[in-house]
Motif scaffolding. Structure first.
Motif, mmCIF file in Angstrom:
data_model
loop_
_atom_site.group_PDB
_atom_site.id
_atom_site.type_symbol
_atom_site.label_atom_id
_atom_site.label_comp_id
_atom_site.label_asym_id
_atom_site.label_seq_id
_atom_site.Cartn_x
_atom_site.Cartn_y
_atom_site.Cartn_z
ATOM 1 N N UNK A 52 0.840 -1.200 0.000
ATOM 2 C CA UNK A 52 0.000 0.000 0.000
ATOM 3 C C UNK A 52 0.868 1.240 0.000
ATOM 4 N N UNK A 53 0.468 2.215 -0.806
ATOM 5 C CA UNK A 53 1.135 3.512 -0.841
ATOM 6 C C UNK A 53 0.556 4.397 0.251
ATOM 7 N N UNK A 54 1.418 5.057 0.994
ATOM 8 C CA UNK A 54 0.963 6.057 1.956
ATOM 9 C C UNK A 54 1.132 7.413 1.269
ATOM 10 N N UNK A 55 0.035 8.171 1.210
ATOM 11 C CA UNK A 55 0.004 9.429 0.468
ATOM 12 C C UNK A 55 -0.249 10.613 1.385
ATOM 13 N N UNK A 56 0.426 11.709 1.100
ATOM 14 C CA UNK A 56 0.120 12.989 1.745
ATOM 15 C C UNK A 56 -0.639 13.837 0.735
ATOM 16 N N UNK A 57 -1.670 14.526 1.216
ATOM 17 C CA UNK A 57 -2.483 15.379 0.356
ATOM 18 C C UNK A 57 -2.179 16.840 0.652
ATOM 19 N N UNK A 58 -2.133 17.636 -0.391
ATOM 20 C CA UNK A 58 -1.851 19.056 -0.238
ATOM 21 C C UNK A 58 -3.060 19.805 0.320
ATOM 22 N N UNK A 59 -2.783 20.824 1.094
ATOM 23 C CA UNK A 59 -3.827 21.754 1.527
ATOM 24 C C UNK A 59 -3.194 23.152 1.570
ATOM 25 N N UNK A 60 -4.018 24.141 1.715
ATOM 26 C CA UNK A 60 -3.527 25.527 1.670
ATOM 27 C C UNK A 60 -3.108 26.065 3.033
ATOM 28 N N UNK A 61 -3.138 25.250 4.070
ATOM 29 C CA UNK A 61 -2.905 25.765 5.417
ATOM 30 C C UNK A 61 -1.707 25.155 6.137
ATOM 31 N N UNK A 62 -1.387 23.906 5.877
ATOM 32 C CA UNK A 62 -0.281 23.253 6.582
ATOM 33 C C UNK A 62 1.046 23.826 6.112
ATOM 34 N N UNK A 63 1.876 24.315 7.035
ATOM 35 C CA UNK A 63 3.181 24.861 6.637
ATOM 36 C C UNK A 63 4.080 23.798 6.018
ATOM 37 N N UNK A 64 4.859 24.202 5.036
ATOM 38 C CA UNK A 64 5.765 23.273 4.352
ATOM 39 C C UNK A 64 6.749 22.647 5.330
ATOM 40 N N UNK A 65 7.221 23.421 6.284
ATOM 41 C CA UNK A 65 8.186 22.901 7.257
ATOM 42 C C UNK A 65 7.565 21.786 8.114
ATOM 43 N N UNK A 66 6.282 21.906 8.401
ATOM 44 C CA UNK A 66 5.589 20.861 9.162
ATOM 45 C C UNK A 66 5.549 19.562 8.353
ATOM 46 N N UNK A 67 5.275 19.655 7.076
ATOM 47 C CA UNK A 67 5.229 18.472 6.202
ATOM 48 C C UNK A 67 6.609 17.813 6.147
ATOM 49 N N UNK A 68 7.654 18.622 6.035
ATOM 50 C CA UNK A 68 9.025 18.092 6.026
ATOM 51 C C UNK A 68 9.302 17.360 7.343
ATOM 52 N N UNK A 69 8.892 17.963 8.445
ATOM 53 C CA UNK A 69 9.095 17.345 9.756
ATOM 54 C C UNK A 69 8.367 15.996 9.846
#
Length: 130
Positions: A52-69
């Motif tokens: 199974x692929x684990x996917x992250x979905x884009x949104x307009x509110x989550x900071x990029x640095x949080x996604x990297x973390x």
């Protein structure tokens, strides 16, 4: 002696039974009984687990640095790999974090979602069969 005969190692053991003296006709089923050897059960073939692929979905509110973390913490990505995946998610709307067996993927999704909620971020993480 008392009816018990001593065992002689030179004589081969007789495993065929009392009707050895009877002639056997081909096809009467007696050939199978006279064969010796070890019968092994065929080992069941194990099937590879579905991935199974684990996917992250884009949104307009989550900071990029949080996604990297998140990518570094839960998916063991290096800073560069995490940044590349984050930019892919940002530009394309969705990105693959990793490919795992069902149980591992399910756990990763739950961990990311719990962490995002605890951090008050709307980040979405899902999984799909490969």
């Amino acid at each position: 002696m008392n009816g018990i005969q001593p065992f002689n190692n030179d004589d081969p053991p007789d495993f065929d039974g009392p009707d050895d003296d009877q002639p056997h006709k081909p096809g009467d089923g007696q050939e199978e009984r006279r064969q010796t050897g070890i019968l092994l059960k065929p080992r069941p073939k194990t099937k590879k687990p579905s991935m199974y692929r684990v996917l992250l979905l884009n949104d307009d509110y989550t900071p990029m640095e949080f996604v990297v973390h998140v990518l570094e913490r839960f998916f063991n990505k290096t800073r560069q790999e995490a940044t590349d995946i984050m930019l892919h998610v940002h530009r394309r709307g969705v990105g693959v974090c990793g490919i795992y067996t069902y149980e591992v993927a399910e756990t990763k999704v739950a961990q990311v979602m719990d962490f995002a909620r605890a951090s008050e971020q709307p980040l979405q993480c899902t999984m799909e069969k490969e």
